[in-house]
Design an enzyme around this catalytic site. Structure first.
Site, PDB file in Angstrom:
ATOM      1  N   LEU A 136       0.840  -0.968  -0.041  1.00 38.00           N
ATOM      2  CA  LEU A 136      -0.024  -0.011   0.074  1.00 38.00           C
ATOM      3  C   LEU A 136       0.989   1.290   0.024  1.00 38.00           C
ATOM      4  CD1 LEU A 136      -2.850  -0.707   2.470  1.00 38.00           C
ATOM      5  CD2 LEU A 136      -2.907  -1.048   0.195  1.00 38.00           C
ATOM      6  N   ASP A 137       0.519   2.296  -0.797  1.00 38.15           N
ATOM      7  CA  ASP A 137       1.475   3.401  -0.672  1.00 38.15           C
ATOM      8  C   ASP A 137       1.261   4.220   0.530  1.00 38.15           C
ATOM      9  OD1 ASP A 137      -0.630   5.502  -0.856  1.00 38.15           O
ATOM     10  OD2 ASP A 137      -0.938   5.081  -2.908  1.00 38.15           O
ATOM     11  N   ILE A 138       2.027   5.258   0.689  1.00 40.49           N
ATOM     12  CA  ILE A 138       2.310   5.842   1.931  1.00 40.49           C
ATOM     13  C   ILE A 138       0.906   6.581   2.379  1.00 40.49           C
ATOM     14  CG2 ILE A 138       3.115   7.880   1.025  1.00 40.49           C
ATOM     15  CD1 ILE A 138       5.270   8.317   3.489  1.00 40.49           C
TER      16      ILE A 138
END
Length: 340
Positions: A136-138
């Protein structure tokens, strides 16, 4: 489906012997591809290991490893001259954690910029390591799965397994029926065609609307890029399901739980793997596990709480009538660049 401790079935029970024999049978079939064996041992992902082979960093029995080469746990493996411990690959240890990732954490083991990672608060392991299943991206929150079994991780992430991922997404912009249909039929992105396998409205009003969307793959920022291709922007994104595993509402941001036997078996079945018993913990290990699970959220979650928004499990509440009247007579604020 999730539990903080494994099931009570002991290794001496008939069902347990059946599970163990199925797992052992898969491991005694003979030599297997090096990247598969090393990934199961927890020394790296298959992609990482292939990179080591291509660059000549990995040796087997004193010779450079070659693509397609097979080996067993009896062989000697060295990375940059340092021997690798592959004993964990001799037996399947299949544990799975579910984690509710907050905003501000990166899905990597070590971050060169020093940012908090999803691994920071996980329980420590003695002879294995946690492998993140997907990324999952930040700025995305929600469900991340971790396992000690490299084969399970690889199958759950591989596109051929067709494991669906479900997200709750809030978009900023006008969304009509024609746009939704395009997103279901397919849109050409920079890295090829992409689409949602399912898309359903989930509340909201005006130009801030919630949707639940499902993907059958996990390309980089795919949910955001699909919406952006239609001229709207994602303002909030949360993964709520990975295959048969849902993010339970009781699991707050920054917290994790270990899946029970039923949950691990469901994941195994989804990718065609035989069931394997969860290893039993000693009383001391269970106590340490529980203390780690109850530990207060880290700095990344504290920063997220200080931010301007958090992802909610439900659609945003409509403003009260008095609030609407007050705003109607006030000067409209400048629109910020996050669309909120």
């Amino acid at each position: 489906m999730a539990a903080s401790s494994p099931g009570k079935q002991g290794p001496g029970k008939p069902g347990s012997r059946t599970r163990a024999s199925q797992g052992d049978k898969a491991l005694t079939a003979g030599p297997e591809r090096i990247q598969k064996l090393l990934a199961r041992a927890g020394v790296g992902s298959r992609r990482e290991i292939e990179g080591w082979m291509e660059s000549g960093r990995l040796q087997v029995n004193g010779q450079p490893a070659e693509p397609g080469q097979k080996a067993t746990t009896d062989d000697r493996f060295e990375l940059d001259g340092k021997q690798l411990d592959v004993s964990a690959a001799a037996q399947v240890i299949r544990r799975v954690l579910i984690y509710n990732k907050p905003e501000g954490e990166v899905t990597t083991r070590k971050d060169p910029e020093g940012r908090p990672t999803v691994f920071d608060r996980l329980p420590r392991l003695k002879d294995q390591r946690w492998i993140a299943i997907g990324r999952l991206d930040i700025n995305t929150t929600g469900l991340v799965l971790f396992t000690t079994d490299g084969e399970l991780a690889n199958r759950l992430m591989h596109p051929s397994s067709q494991i669906d991922r479900e997200y709750a997404v809030r978009v900023f912009g006008e969304v009509d029926d024609a746009m939704q249909q395009r997103l279901l039929e397919g849109v050409l992105l920079d890295d090829g065609m992409a689409k949602f396998s399912d898309l359903a409205p989930a509340g909201g009003s005006g130009i801030n609307q919630w949707f639940h969307v499902t993907l059958m793959e996990g390309r980089n920022r795919e949910v955001r890029r699909l919406w952006e291709s239609q001229g709207v922007r994602v303002s909030r994104l949360k993964r709520v399901r990975y295959g048969p595993i849902f993010l339970p509402s009781r699991l707050t941001l920054g917290k994790w739980e270990e899946l029970d036997q039923k949950g691990v078996d469901a994941l195994s079945k989804a990718v065609g793997l035989s069931a394997v018993d969860i290893p039993q913990k000693t009383p001391g290990e269970q106590a340490a596990h529980d203390r780690r699970r109850r530990k207060s959220p880290g700095k990344s979650l504290q920063r997220a709480r200080k931010g301007t928004w958090q992802v909610s499990d439900s659609a945003p509440a409509k403003p009260k009538r008095d609030d609407r009247k007050a705003r109607s007579g006030a000067k409209k604020p400048a629109r910020n660049n996050r669309g909120e």
